[in-house]
Design an enzyme around this catalytic site. Structure first.
Site, PDB file in Angstrom:
ATOM      1  CE  LYS A  29      -4.061  -2.357   2.215  1.00  0.00           C
ATOM      2  NZ  LYS A  29      -3.345  -3.108   3.179  1.00  0.00           N
TER       3      LYS A  29
ATOM      4  CB  CYS B 152      -0.060  -1.374  16.517  1.00  0.00           C
ATOM      5  SG  CYS B 152       2.066  -1.324  16.671  1.00  0.00           S
TER       6      CYS B 152
ATOM      7  CD  GLU C  79      -5.673  -3.643  15.431  1.00  0.00           C
ATOM      8  OE1 GLU C  79      -5.152  -4.430  14.359  1.00  0.00           O
ATOM      9  OE2 GLU C  79      -4.678  -3.017  15.472  1.00  0.00           O
TER      10      GLU C  79
HETATM   11  P1  NAD Z   1      -1.384  -6.971   7.677  1.00  0.00           P
HETATM   12  O1  NAD Z   1      -1.802  -7.758   7.717  1.00  0.00           O
HETATM   13  O2  NAD Z   1      -3.000  -7.008   5.940  1.00  0.00           O
HETATM   14  O3  NAD Z   1      -0.635  -6.503   6.081  1.00  0.00           O
HETATM   15  C1  NAD Z   1       1.198  -6.972   6.303  1.00  0.00           C
HETATM   16  C2  NAD Z   1       2.050  -7.256   5.961  1.00  0.00           C
HETATM   17  O4  NAD Z   1       1.663  -8.740   5.540  1.00  0.00           O
HETATM   18  C3  NAD Z   1       1.652  -6.628   3.366  1.00  0.00           C
HETATM   19  O5  NAD Z   1       3.249  -6.712   3.689  1.00  0.00           O
HETATM   20  C4  NAD Z   1       0.803  -7.776   3.189  1.00  0.00           C
HETATM   21  O6  NAD Z   1       1.281  -7.822   1.477  1.00  0.00           O
HETATM   22  C5  NAD Z   1       1.191  -9.502   3.939  1.00  0.00           C
HETATM   23  N1  NAD Z   1      -0.300 -10.226   4.364  1.00  0.00           N
HETATM   24  C6  NAD Z   1      -1.677  -9.223   4.271  1.00  0.00           C
HETATM   25  N2  NAD Z   1      -2.209 -10.511   3.713  1.00  0.00           N
HETATM   26  C7  NAD Z   1      -1.498 -11.610   4.050  1.00  0.00           C
HETATM   27  C8  NAD Z   1      -1.962 -12.939   3.435  1.00  0.00           C
HETATM   28  N3  NAD Z   1      -2.906 -13.275   4.156  1.00  0.00           N
HETATM   29  N4  NAD Z   1      -0.965 -14.106   3.640  1.00  0.00           N
HETATM   30  C9  NAD Z   1       0.422 -13.688   3.624  1.00  0.00           C
HETATM   31  N5  NAD Z   1       0.341 -12.038   3.215  1.00  0.00           N
HETATM   32  C10 NAD Z   1      -0.574 -11.255   3.652  1.00  0.00           C
HETATM   33  O7  NAD Z   1      -2.008  -5.406   8.588  1.00  0.00           O
HETATM   34  P2  NAD Z   1      -2.120  -3.972   7.595  1.00  0.00           P
HETATM   35  O8  NAD Z   1      -3.001  -3.907   7.436  1.00  0.00           O
HETATM   36  O9  NAD Z   1      -0.460  -3.037   6.329  1.00  0.00           O
HETATM   37  O10 NAD Z   1      -1.361  -3.480   9.039  1.00  0.00           O
HETATM   38  C11 NAD Z   1      -2.290  -3.088   9.713  1.00  0.00           C
HETATM   39  C12 NAD Z   1      -1.996  -4.391  10.825  1.00  0.00           C
HETATM   40  O11 NAD Z   1      -0.041  -4.010  11.553  1.00  0.00           O
HETATM   41  C13 NAD Z   1      -2.977  -3.880  12.100  1.00  0.00           C
HETATM   42  O12 NAD Z   1      -3.981  -4.941  13.117  1.00  0.00           O
HETATM   43  C14 NAD Z   1      -2.366  -3.288  13.044  1.00  0.00           C
HETATM   44  O13 NAD Z   1      -1.991  -3.071  14.551  1.00  0.00           O
HETATM   45  C15 NAD Z   1      -0.904  -4.151  12.740  1.00  0.00           C
HETATM   46  N6  NAD Z   1       0.440  -3.748  13.810  1.00  0.00           N
HETATM   47  C16 NAD Z   1       0.808  -3.888  14.872  1.00  0.00           C
HETATM   48  C17 NAD Z   1       2.337  -3.268  14.925  1.00  0.00           C
HETATM   49  C18 NAD Z   1       2.512  -3.840  15.903  1.00  0.00           C
HETATM   50  O14 NAD Z   1       4.456  -3.658  16.441  1.00  0.00           O
HETATM   51  N7  NAD Z   1       2.247  -4.626  17.248  1.00  0.00           N
HETATM   52  C19 NAD Z   1       2.626  -2.449  14.392  1.00  0.00           C
HETATM   53  C20 NAD Z   1       2.279  -2.015  13.591  1.00  0.00           C
HETATM   54  C21 NAD Z   1       1.090  -2.166  13.022  1.00  0.00           C
END
Ligand code: NAD
Length: 515
Positions: A195, A299, A399
């Site tokens: 994104k 997060c 969330e």
């Molecule tokens: P997301 O899980 O949709 O995407 C994260 C990554 O995973 C991306 O690079 C994406 O391409 C990949 N991905 C997504 N779905 C996948 C699948 N089914 N199989 C394989 N790869 C996949 O997350 P997002 O929407 O980009 O980010 C938001 C989330 O991240 C929220 O839940 C937030 O709380 C969390 N977050 C956590 C922290 C922490 O340190 N705990 C920090 C930042 C964000």
């Protein structure tokens, strides 16, 4: 914004379309993916296509892993002082290009420019910390564990490591990963969020300018397929993941089944407990800033307030403060919060608010129909506050990840703590109070990995680690700090004997014991 990485090898008929394509970084060269498929990166305030992310082919992915594997032997043998100096230079270059990075983040992710600077700065601090890696990576030594025998341990790099990033901190999270990994002597494959890949590309360019050798840092773009390829690849030793629970648990189980180390930082529901003795003004300011900053897409956003006893009466004042926040395009200097990342995210957030209302919560502030003049296509949601929320409501269980603050109520600190502890997530929790006794009880009894006492977003600086717990984290070695160094290194323990050995002492087949 993408100028230095625009594709130039497009077929004439596709040139215009392909000129926005983001490149991969393989073996020190920025190269076009041959994949025909790509994903549009949209400016969330305007829906304009900022760039396009290729779905990297399997051959290209293999080439990236192979270049990281080839670069490893020389890099791990490069003196630690030299590796540190690359980080020393990188931190200088990030400071130089802070505005460029922030503008890219605001354009692709939507957050305000000031918040985007904070995104870069919090990552920069990890680079600064990596400049002292020699001390962080030191082993241990015990002389004379037996007569003439010493034992020492070394922390060695693992080999090729990979990082998979979320959209919400396009600079900070890649910087939680590769600076620590490579300064420990590993080589790295970074998979930015599809994104908002731009900040990773600028950082990679700066890392090259800082002198990182070819193949030590590689970037591959894509989504699920490339992530699965990372999980399955036999040459990748460890994966750092930050993102949602669905992706994080999938990656954790798939990659650990292949014998990899995984650190997986996931979703959250962070609570703030407000005691009636708290400083009213400071507490309300903290709740508004931590609830609505970055449009709630952090997060560590404080997304649920638990008012204890009489502090419930502050709800009206909370609403008044939140109402004054300015929602606008992130480049507007007066903006407090920008749009959410996508139309789908907006719809999901609105549905959860709607569900809360249907389940009996009171909508004290409704930001659902906000219009931002000149940006009618933007994914804007104004600050929204629901009160009377209970633990069985969908808006509480999920969330929300948007500018929505939930208010709950408890009669005592004990009850408030038990509400927080029943929630499956354990990223962060905060208490607002002037009582040391209450604060100490909270600190002891609360089941969250990062605790704030009159601090709403207690994200630790890099000399500590980011220590989410329960459903917010899988693995056992956290990001950055000592735990981060331990994650990217393995221990080798050496036992050496240097002494004059008397002749004729015979052979003993018994298990050696300390003499
Ligand atoms: P997301 O899980 O949709 O995407 C994260 C990554 O995973 C991306 O690079 C994406 O391409 C990949 N991905 C997504 N779905 C996948 C699948 N089914 N199989 C394989 N790869 C996949 O997350 P997002 O929407 O980009 O980010 C938001 C989330 O991240 C929220 O839940 C937030 O709380 C969390 N977050 C956590 C922290 C922490 O340190 N705990 C920090 C930042 C964000």
């Amino acid at each position: 914004l993408q100028s230095s990485h625009l594709s130039t090898s497009a077929q004439p008929s596709l040139k215009n379309r392909n000129s926005l394509r983001v490149q991969n970084l393989v073996g020190g060269s920025f190269i076009d993916s041959q994949s025909v498929e790509s994903i549009d990166v949209l400016n969330p305030a305007t829906q304009e296509v900022v760039s396009q992310v290729p779905l990297t082919t399997n051959e290209e992915f293999k080439a990236a892993v192979s270049s990281a594997k080839q670069a490893f032997p020389a890099w791990r043998n490069t003196p630690i002082t030299t590796r540190q100096r690359v980080m020393l230079k990188l931190q200088e270059l990030i400071r130089r290009d802070m505005d460029k990075l922030a503008m890219n983040i605001t354009t692709e992710q939507g957050k305000t420019l000031k918040d985007a600077q904070g995104d870069v700065f919090r990552g920069l601090e990890v680079v600064e910390h990596a400049c002292g890696m020699a001390t962080l990576q030191m082993g241990e030594y015990v002389p004379n564990v037996s007569s003439g025998i010493d034992t020492y341990s070394l922390r060695e790099p693992l080999g090729v490591c990979a990082g998979i990033c979320p959209f919400n901190f396009p600079a900070m999270i890649p910087l939680w990963m590769f600076p620590v990994a490579v300064t420990c002597g590993n080589t790295f494959i970074l998979k930015p969020s599809e994104k908002d890949p731009g900040a990773s590309m600028i950082l990679a360019e700066l890392a090259m300018e800082a002198g990182i050798p070819d193949g030590v840092l590689n970037i591959v773009h894509g989504t699920n397929d490339i992530v699965n390829a990372i999980c399955d690849d036999d040459d990748i030793r460890a994966i750092s993941f930050v993102g949602s629970n669905t992706a994080g648990m999938h990656i954790y189980s798939r990659a650990s089944a292949k014998g990899k180390r995984v650190q997986s930082n996931m979703g959250a529901k962070n609570h703030g407990i407000v005691m009636p003795d708290a400083n009213v003004d400071a507490t309300l300011n903290a709740l508004v800033a931590a609830g609505f900053g970055a449009a709630g897409q952090r997060c560590m956003a404080l997304s649920t307030v638990v008012f204890v006893g009489d502090s419930k009466e502050w709800e009206d004042k909370l609403v008044e403060r939140a109402r004054t926040l300015k929602v606008n395009v992130g480049t507007d200097p007066g903006a407090d919060l920008g749009p959410v990342i996508s139309k789908q995210a907006k719809e999901r957030i609105l549905n959860l608010v709607e569900d809360g209302v249907k389940s009996g919560a009171n909508l004290l502030l409704d930001g659902r129909n906000i219009k931002v003049p000149g940006y009618e296509q933007g994914n804007f949601i104004g600050p929204t506050i629901l009160s009377g929320v209970t633990a069985d409501m969908e808006c509480y269980k999920e969330e929300i990840f948007g500018p929505v603050l939930l208010c709950m109520q408890a009669d005592s600190l004990e009850e408030a703590i038990s509400i927080v502890n029943r929630n499956k997530y354990g990223n962060g929790a905060a208490i607002f109070t002037q009582s040391g006794v209450a604060a100490r009880k909270f600190q002891t009894d609360i089941e969250a990995g990062q605790v704030g006492i009159n601090v709403p977003i207690p994200v630790p600086l890099p000399f500590f680690s980011f220590t989410g717990s329960k459903a917010s984290f899988a693995g056992d070695l956290n990001f950055y700090g000592k735990a981060g160094v331990n994650f990217y290194t393995q221990i080798k323990t050496v036992t050496q004997q240097w002494k004059d050995l008397p002749s004729g002492s015979g052979v003993s087949l018994a298990m050696p014991t300390s003499q």
